[in-house]
Design a protein around this motif. Structure first.
Motif, PDB file in Angstrom:
ATOM      1  N   MET A 376       0.807  -1.214   0.000  1.00  0.00           N
ATOM      2  CA  MET A 376       0.000   0.000   0.000  1.00  0.00           C
ATOM      3  C   MET A 376       0.843   1.268   0.000  1.00  0.00           C
ATOM      4  SD  MET A 376      -2.933  -1.319  -0.121  1.00  0.00           S
ATOM      5  CE  MET A 376      -3.885   0.166   0.070  1.00  0.00           C
ATOM      6  N   ASN A 377       2.031   1.177   0.511  1.00  0.00           N
ATOM      7  CA  ASN A 377       2.883   2.369   0.620  1.00  0.00           C
ATOM      8  C   ASN A 377       4.264   2.056   0.052  1.00  0.00           C
ATOM      9  OD1 ASN A 377       4.056   4.777   1.222  1.00  0.00           O
ATOM     10  ND2 ASN A 377       4.060   4.503   3.443  1.00  0.00           N
ATOM     11  N   ILE A 378       4.601   2.727  -1.041  1.00  0.00           N
ATOM     12  CA  ILE A 378       5.910   2.509  -1.664  1.00  0.00           C
ATOM     13  C   ILE A 378       6.774   3.764  -1.583  1.00  0.00           C
ATOM     14  CG2 ILE A 378       5.052   0.755  -3.249  1.00  0.00           C
ATOM     15  CD1 ILE A 378       4.975   2.943  -5.414  1.00  0.00           C
ATOM     16  N   TRP A 379       6.402   4.688  -0.753  1.00  0.00           N
ATOM     17  CA  TRP A 379       7.098   5.969  -0.603  1.00  0.00           C
ATOM     18  C   TRP A 379       8.472   5.721   0.015  1.00  0.00           C
ATOM     19  CZ3 TRP A 379       5.400  10.944  -1.831  1.00  0.00           C
ATOM     20  CH2 TRP A 379       6.180  12.004  -1.372  1.00  0.00           C
ATOM     21  N   VAL A 380       9.528   6.210  -0.691  1.00  0.00           N
ATOM     22  CA  VAL A 380      10.904   6.128  -0.183  1.00  0.00           C
ATOM     23  C   VAL A 380      11.407   7.555  -0.018  1.00  0.00           C
ATOM     24  CG1 VAL A 380      13.243   5.268  -0.549  1.00  0.00           C
ATOM     25  CG2 VAL A 380      11.278   3.931  -1.344  1.00  0.00           C
ATOM     26  N   GLU A 381      11.523   7.997   1.210  1.00  0.00           N
ATOM     27  CA  GLU A 381      11.853   9.388   1.493  1.00  0.00           C
ATOM     28  C   GLU A 381      13.172   9.802   0.864  1.00  0.00           C
ATOM     29  OE1 GLU A 381      10.697  13.041   3.309  1.00  0.00           O
ATOM     30  OE2 GLU A 381       9.625  11.136   3.114  1.00  0.00           O
ATOM     31  N   GLU A 382      14.167   8.957   0.958  1.00  0.00           N
ATOM     32  CA  GLU A 382      15.493   9.305   0.440  1.00  0.00           C
ATOM     33  C   GLU A 382      15.475   9.505  -1.066  1.00  0.00           C
ATOM     34  OE1 GLU A 382      19.965   7.309   0.081  1.00  0.00           O
ATOM     35  OE2 GLU A 382      18.494   6.484   1.486  1.00  0.00           O
ATOM     36  N   GLU A 383      14.767   8.629  -1.768  1.00  0.00           N
ATOM     37  CA  GLU A 383      14.684   8.739  -3.220  1.00  0.00           C
ATOM     38  C   GLU A 383      13.904   9.979  -3.642  1.00  0.00           C
ATOM     39  OE1 GLU A 383      15.943   6.964  -5.969  1.00  0.00           O
ATOM     40  OE2 GLU A 383      17.288   6.394  -4.349  1.00  0.00           O
ATOM     41  N   VAL A 384      12.870  10.307  -2.884  1.00  0.00           N
ATOM     42  CA  VAL A 384      12.092  11.505  -3.206  1.00  0.00           C
ATOM     43  C   VAL A 384      12.953  12.754  -3.095  1.00  0.00           C
ATOM     44  CG1 VAL A 384      10.184  12.959  -2.446  1.00  0.00           C
ATOM     45  CG2 VAL A 384       9.892  10.477  -2.559  1.00  0.00           C
ATOM     46  N   TRP A 385      13.689  12.878  -2.006  1.00  0.00           N
ATOM     47  CA  TRP A 385      14.554  14.041  -1.822  1.00  0.00           C
ATOM     48  C   TRP A 385      15.680  14.073  -2.869  1.00  0.00           C
ATOM     49  CZ3 TRP A 385      14.085  18.419   0.676  1.00  0.00           C
ATOM     50  CH2 TRP A 385      13.158  18.527   1.711  1.00  0.00           C
ATOM     51  N   ARG A 386      16.213  12.917  -3.173  1.00  0.00           N
ATOM     52  CA  ARG A 386      17.293  12.867  -4.169  1.00  0.00           C
ATOM     53  C   ARG A 386      16.821  13.377  -5.520  1.00  0.00           C
ATOM     54  NH1 ARG A 386      19.365   9.680  -8.245  1.00  0.00           N
ATOM     55  NH2 ARG A 386      17.554   8.294  -8.190  1.00  0.00           N
ATOM     56  N   MET A 387      15.653  12.928  -5.970  1.00  0.00           N
ATOM     57  CA  MET A 387      15.160  13.358  -7.277  1.00  0.00           C
ATOM     58  C   MET A 387      14.761  14.828  -7.275  1.00  0.00           C
ATOM     59  SD  MET A 387      15.543  11.038  -9.451  1.00  0.00           S
ATOM     60  CE  MET A 387      14.609  11.844 -10.731  1.00  0.00           C
ATOM     61  N   GLU A 388      14.194  15.307  -6.162  1.00  0.00           N
ATOM     62  CA  GLU A 388      13.828  16.714  -6.090  1.00  0.00           C
ATOM     63  C   GLU A 388      15.069  17.600  -6.215  1.00  0.00           C
ATOM     64  OE1 GLU A 388      10.730  18.042  -5.839  1.00  0.00           O
ATOM     65  OE2 GLU A 388       9.906  16.025  -6.060  1.00  0.00           O
ATOM     66  N   ILE A 389      16.111  17.237  -5.490  1.00  0.00           N
ATOM     67  CA  ILE A 389      17.358  18.012  -5.543  1.00  0.00           C
ATOM     68  C   ILE A 389      18.007  17.876  -6.917  1.00  0.00           C
ATOM     69  CG2 ILE A 389      19.672  18.243  -4.563  1.00  0.00           C
ATOM     70  CD1 ILE A 389      18.524  17.274  -1.909  1.00  0.00           C
ATOM     71  N   TYR A 390      17.998  16.675  -7.437  1.00  0.00           N
ATOM     72  CA  TYR A 390      18.622  16.404  -8.740  1.00  0.00           C
ATOM     73  C   TYR A 390      17.989  17.255  -9.837  1.00  0.00           C
ATOM     74  CZ  TYR A 390      19.312  13.801 -13.110  1.00  0.00           C
ATOM     75  OH  TYR A 390      19.569  13.448 -14.403  1.00  0.00           O
ATOM     76  N   ILE A 391      16.663  17.296  -9.895  1.00  0.00           N
ATOM     77  CA  ILE A 391      15.983  18.061 -10.938  1.00  0.00           C
ATOM     78  C   ILE A 391      16.158  19.559 -10.730  1.00  0.00           C
ATOM     79  CG2 ILE A 391      13.736  18.595 -11.937  1.00  0.00           C
ATOM     80  CD1 ILE A 391      12.899  15.723 -11.338  1.00  0.00           C
TER      81      ILE A 391
END
Length: 521
Positions: A376-391
């Motif tokens: 039900m939950n596939i949210w990975v906090e580290e990956e979210v922050w990494r992609m936000e910073i990357y873009i």
């Protein structure tokens, strides 16, 4: 990417000079090399108003044009708009009269030649012989040859020299051949403003230069008639200053493309029997483009670092750089623009990734897999922050590269003073390199420490791209240290290692004692 790039105030040459000799900029000994620089030569006339100048051409001066082609019509239009009286010589004046502005007089060639002392010869070389019948009335006239060849060095002699041989009693001036018909019609503001002029007669050259200036162009003295061949070759050259940078970019692209192809397509096909050749058109290319852009950007500033190292090593700025470094310094603008081009393509490719059919299939497959596994939950906090910073960092880097590319354009660069241009190209350029490095690191994150990322024992691609940029950044940090920075500044201001100046100081007893100190003028 333009005039400065890495180490400011660099000189480049081939032979050592006397310390008393003033430093030179990039060597421009001949017309061919003058063409490749930003300022091809010193203009004959400055930007000054011709009103009130008794020697300047007046609005009522009559200018002749021989020919009725596209260039002749555009030239007549520009001359009329500049306030000149224009008389056009044609073999069929009645049929051609409607093609020219009403203010221009269209008549037979013999009649046109008699009414003016300055005549633009707007006919092809093979038709010069048809003008031989006008030899008697052309005596003492100034003939402006505006023709070009179809091939580089197609004839042993230039068109202007050939025209001069046909009419020895005339004064021939080569000019206006590098200006297009579109530029003539739309005005100098919408095209190249420089008009290259050469002739063996200084007075005739000055007359044509004044006409060019009234038309809104910048006349550039290219010397005597022997330069005509070089001037005629200029419009035929295809991006002469871009050959080395383009081959460099293609070489880097092929190397990184092959490397990514092996890692992303060949490895899964051999080891896992998975067919991923569909990645080649978009994904592999998109992985390759930022590698090329990043390395090319670092190559803009690497020659400045090498030049600074040579200056520190030799302790002088008067020693000529090696030829390869000299060429590298001259191609920094083109290398930087190609870096921006690859970065822009990378941005477009990245925006198109979600549009692929394969991406949609993968999303559906992932959703089905999660439903089967009841996740039900596939949210990975580290990956979210990494992609936000990357873009976000990538957008900032592309914006800075866009600013560097825009300010390297001559029309923009000429509106900036040297400090503004240097700040944008050097300081902001180095900041762009730093942000691009951060963009690359956030992309890689911890992949360099994951053994599964080493396909065929090959490290991730981004680790290879970091080598040259990190070297440049490290060198810049070292050069910013006060002990090294002050020494480098002194060298660029004329100080030389090993030079001593004798001086005499009065002693306490009134006698003079001699001493010596190093020169740091």
């Amino acid at each position: 990417m333009g005039r400065e790039g890495g180490a400011g105030g660099l000189t480049s040459a081939r032979l050592p000079r006397s310390p008393r000799t003033a430093p030179l900029a990039l060597p421009l000994p001949g017309p061919a090399q003058r063409m490749s620089g930003g300022d091809m030569a010193k203009p004959l006339l400055g930007h000054r108003s011709v009103e009130g100048d008794p020697t300047a051409p007046t609005a009522g001066r009559t200018i002749g044009v021989l020919g009725s082609g596209d260039f002749a019509r555009s030239l007549a239009i520009r001359l009329v708009c500049s306030g000149f009286k224009v008389v056009v010589g044609s073999r069929n004046p009645k049929r051609k009269a409607g093609l020219f502005p009403s203010a221009a007089e269209v008549t037979f060639q013999a009649e046109a030649v008699k009414k003016t002392d300055v005549i633009f010869v707007a006919v092809f070389r093979e038709h010069y012989s048809t003008l031989c019948d006008l030899a008697d009335v052309l005596v003492g006239k100034i003939l402006v040859d505006v023709s070009n060849n179809t091939e580089i060095n197609h004839h042993k002699e230039s068109n202007a020299e050939y025209l001069a041989s046909l009419f020895p009693a005339c004064t021939v001036v080569k000019g206006f051949n590098v200006v297009s018909a579109w530029t003539l019609q739309s005005g100098a503001r919408d095209g190249n403003k420089q008009v290259l002029i050469c002739s063996n007669n200084q007075e005739a050259k000055r007359t044509v230069a004044e006409i060019a200036q009234v038309m809104g162009f910048t006349p550039v003295d290219m010397g005597c008639m022997s330069s005509a061949c070089e001037i005629e070759n200029i419009p035929l050259r295809l991006l002469p200053a871009w050959k080395i940078p383009i081959f460099l970019a293609l070489g880097l692209f092929l190397c990184f493309f092959t490397y990514n192809l092996v890692r992303q397509v060949i490895h899964p096909y051999i080891r896992e029997q998975k067919n991923k050749f569909y990645k080649i058109p978009i994904e592999v290319v998109n992985t390759t483009l930022p590698c090329v852009a990043y390395v090319m950007l670092s190559l803009v500033y690497l020659p400045g670092v090498l030049a600074a190292c040579l200056q520190l090593y030799y302790g002088t700025k008067y020693r000529r750089f090696p030829d390869w470094l000299d060429q590298w310094l001259q191609h920094r603008k083109q290398i930087g623009l190609l870096s921006f081009f690859c970065a822009a393509l990378h941005a477009v490719y990245s925006l198109c990734l979600p549009m692929r059919r394969s991406h949609r299939y993968q999303l559906i497959e992932m959703a089905v897999k999660q439903a089967v596994e009841k996740k039900m939950n596939i949210w990975v906090e580290e990956e979210v922050w990494r992609m936000e910073i990357y873009i976000s960092v990538g957008i900032i880097a592309l914006g800075l590269l866009s600013l560097l590319a825009i300010t390297s354009l001559p029309s923009i660069a000429n509106s900036l003073n040297w400090r503004e241009f240097s700040f944008i190209q050097s300081t902001l350029g180095f900041i762009a390199l730093l942000i691009s490095t951060l963009h690359t690191l956030t992309y890689g994150w911890s992949r360099a420490f994951d053994e599964n990322q080493y396909k065929f024992y090959l490290p991730p691609t981004y680790t290879l791209t970091l080598l040259v940029p990190c070297t440049v950044i490290l060198a810049k940090v070292i050069f910013s240290l006060p002990c090294i920075h002050h020494r480098l500044v002194r060298i660029r201001r004329g100080w030389e290692k090993g030079r001593y100046v004798k001086f005499v100081l009065p002693s306490a007893t009134g006698e003079y004692s001699s001493g010596e100190t190093s020169s740091h003028v």
